[in-house]
Scaffold this active site. Structure first.
Site, short mmCIF file in Angstrom:
data_model
loop_
_atom_site.label_atom_id
_atom_site.label_comp_id
_atom_site.label_asym_id
_atom_site.label_seq_id
_atom_site.Cartn_x
_atom_site.Cartn_y
_atom_site.Cartn_z
N LYS A 197 0.81 -1.21 0.00
CA LYS A 197 0.00 0.00 0.00
C LYS A 197 0.86 1.28 0.00
O LYS A 197 2.08 1.22 0.10
CB LYS A 197 -0.95 -0.02 1.21
C1 PLP Z 1 -10.10 -2.69 -1.67
C2 PLP Z 1 -9.49 -3.36 -0.49
N1 PLP Z 1 -10.15 -3.34 0.69
C3 PLP Z 1 -9.65 -3.90 1.79
C4 PLP Z 1 -8.44 -4.54 1.77
C5 PLP Z 1 -7.94 -5.21 3.02
O1 PLP Z 1 -6.76 -4.65 3.47
P1 PLP Z 1 -5.87 -5.41 4.58
O2 PLP Z 1 -4.98 -6.33 3.83
O3 PLP Z 1 -5.13 -4.32 5.29
O4 PLP Z 1 -6.81 -6.12 5.48
C6 PLP Z 1 -7.70 -4.59 0.59
C7 PLP Z 1 -6.40 -5.27 0.57
O5 PLP Z 1 -5.66 -5.29 -0.36
C8 PLP Z 1 -8.23 -4.00 -0.58
O6 PLP Z 1 -7.59 -4.05 -1.74
#
Ligand code: PLP
Length: 399
Positions: A197
Site C-alpha cells: 500500500k
Molecule cells: C479494496 C481493499 N479493501 C480492503 C483490503 C484489506 O486490506 P488489509 O490487507 O489491510 O486487510 C484490501 C487489501 O488489499 C483491498 O484491496
C-alpha cells in the site's frame, strides 16, 4: 500459439517494492529497546498524528483494513439479516466482513471510467430493495486504485435513501476530494497499511470517524470487548490496570507498537511517496498514450496511485489478457490483476445465485484489466522497461 520466450535475463521488476529506510529501522529499534512491543504509547501517537493529517476526530489503529471494515459495520449495527451494498470489483475483504456479521452483501455494478461504484446503479438497487421491503444498513464505496469514487453522485443518491457510508479507503491514502481526505467523506473510513500500500506497516490499518459512539464501540471491540484501554495493565503496578470488565465478545484487532513505529515514519513520508507514485503513473500515461490496444486509467488531479490499472482491448489483439500477463512475466515484469469481480467467485456465485452478466461492467473489467508495477520504490529504468515491454507485446500480437 504464442511463441514461448526465454525468461528475461534482466532483474525482475517487482509489482511493488516498499520503501523503508534508516528512519523506519531506528524507530523499530527504539521500540524494541523500550521493553514495550505491543499496543501502547507509540500506537497512541500514530493515531493522534494520523487523525491530525486527515482531519478526523478519531483514528483507531488496527492490525488490518479488513479488521477496520468489520468493526465499522459492527459499530453501525449491521447484523444477521442486514443488507450491505458494495461493489463486486474489489478485494475479498470488502464483502467477507459483511458475511462475518451474518449480513448479506448486495453488489452494485461499477462505472466504466472510475471502476468505482456507479451512483446510478446504486439508486436502481436501492429502489429495488425498497420495493422488496428491504433496507440497506450501509453502503461501502471502494476508492479503487486510489481514484476517489463519485462522492457527489453518491451523496445525491443517499439524500433520498439515508444509509451510512463506510469508505473502503484501503487504496486511498493520501488523496483528497473537494479539499477533504478520502476516508473522511462518509461516516467511517478505513485505510490499509498492507505491504504493497501507499504507506505500510507490513500489515496494519486505520479506522477514522467523527462519530463518537462509533469510535467508542470500535475502541472496545478491537481488544476483546474490554470496557476501557488496559494496554498498560502490566506496567502500572497498583493502578488497578488488571481490573476490567468485558462488555461484548470482541476481537483481537490491535496494532503493535513495532508496526506503529514504522507507520509514524511512513506517515511523515507520505507526500514524498505520493510524488513518486504520481511521477511513475504520469510517465506510464505519457509512454503508453496512443496505443490502440489499451484503455488507460483516467487522468485526474487527485489520485493516490496505489495501482495503475489499464484495460486491454482484446478484440485488437491475438492474445488474451492472461497471455499478455505471461508475456510481461517472460520479460521480467511483475504485472498483476485487480480484480476478478467477486460475483464470479464460487462462494458468492453459489450463495447468491449470481451470473457473470449480472454486473456487465465489472465482468468486462475482470476480463481485461492488468495492473502494471507501481510503487514509490520503482526506478526510472524499470518504468521504461515496463513501457517498452507493453508496447512491444502489443505490436507483436496486434490483429
Ligand atoms: C479494496 C481493499 N479493501 C480492503 C483490503 C484489506 O486490506 P488489509 O490487507 O489491510 O486487510 C484490501 C487489501 O488489499 C483491498 O484491496
Amino acid at each position: 500459439m504464442v511463441p514461448v520466450m526465454k525468461p528475461s535475463a534482466l532483474p525482475y521488476v517487482p509489482f511493488s517494492r516498499p520503501v523503508l529506510g534508516p528512519e523506519e529501522e531506528e524507530a523499530v529499534l527504539a521500540v524494541m529497546r523500550s521493553g514495550w512491543l505491543t499496543t501502547g504509547e507509540e500506537t497512541a501517537r500514530f493515531e493522534a498524528e494520523f487523525a491530525k493529517v486527515v482531519g478526523a476526530r478519531h483514528a483507531l489503529a488496527l492490525n488490518s483494513a479488513t479488521a477496520g471494515l468489520h468493526l465499522a459495520l459492527e459499530a453501525l449495527g449491521v447484523d444477521t439479516g442486514s443488507v450491505v451494498l458494495t461493489t463486486p470489483f474489489t478485494f475479498a475483504a470488502t464483502a467477507e466482513v459483511v458475511r462475518y456479521l451474518g449480513a448479506d452483501p448486495v453488489f452494485v455494478d461499477i462505472d466504466r471510467e472510475t471502476l468505482c461504484i456507479d451512483p446510478r446503479a446504486l439508486a436502481v438497487t436501492l429502489e429495488r430493495l425498497q420495493a422488496e421491503g428491504r433496507r440497506a444498513a450501509a453502503v461501502i464505496p471502494v476508492h479503487i486504485a486510489g481514484m476517489v469514487c463519485d462522492m457527489d453522485g453518491l451523496a445525491q443518491v443517499l439524500s433520498d435513501f439515508p444509509v451510512p457510508l463506510v469508505e473502503d479507503a484501503a487504496h486511498a491514502f493520501p488523496v483528497r476530494y473537494g479539499g477533504r481526505y478520502a476516508g473522511t467523506l462518509g461516516d467511517v473510513g478505513v485505510y490499509s497499511f498492507y505491504a504493497t500500500k501507499t504507506i505500510t506497516t507490513g500489515e496494519g490499518g486505520m479506522l477514522v470517524t467523527d462519530r463518537e459512539e462509533v469510535a467508542q464501540r470500535v475502541r472496545v471491540m478491537r481488544l476483546h470487548g474490554i470496557d476501557r484501554d488496559v494496554w498498560n495493565r502490566y506496567t502500572r503496578p497498583g493502578s488497578q490496570g488488571w481490573k476490567y470488565d468485558i462488555v461484548a465478545p470482541g476481537y483481537k484487532y490491535n496494532l503493535t507498537d513495532l508496526a506503529s513505529a514504522i507507520g509514524r515514519v511512513q506517515l511523515r513520508r507520505a507526500g514524498e511517496f505520493l510524488q513518486r507514485r504520481t511521477a511513475v503513473a504520469e510517465r506510464y500515461l505519457e509512454g503508453l498514450r496512443g496505443l490502440e490496444f489499451l484503455s488507460l486509467p483516467r487522468r485526474t488531479v487527485d489520485h493516490a496511485w496505489h495501482l495503475f490499472i489499464l484495460r486491454l482491448r482484446e478484440e485488437q489483439l491475438r492474445i488474451t489478457r492472461d497471455q499478455f500477463i505471461e508475456e510481461l512475466h517472460q520479460r521480467g515484469i511483475g504485472a498483476s490483476v485487480h480484480f476478478i469481480s467477486l460475483h464470479l467467485m464460487t462462494y458468492y456465485r453459489e450463495r447468491y445465485g449470481l451470473s457473470p452478466g449480472d454486473f456487465p461492467v465489472a465482468l468486462e473489467c475482470s476480463r481485461s484489466c492488468i495492473s502494471l508495477p507501481l510503487s514509490a520504490g520503482l526506478g526510472d529504468g524499470e518504468v521504461e522497461r515496463v513501457i517498452a515491454a507493453v508496447t512491444e507485446i502489443g505490436a507483436r500480437h496486434r490483429r
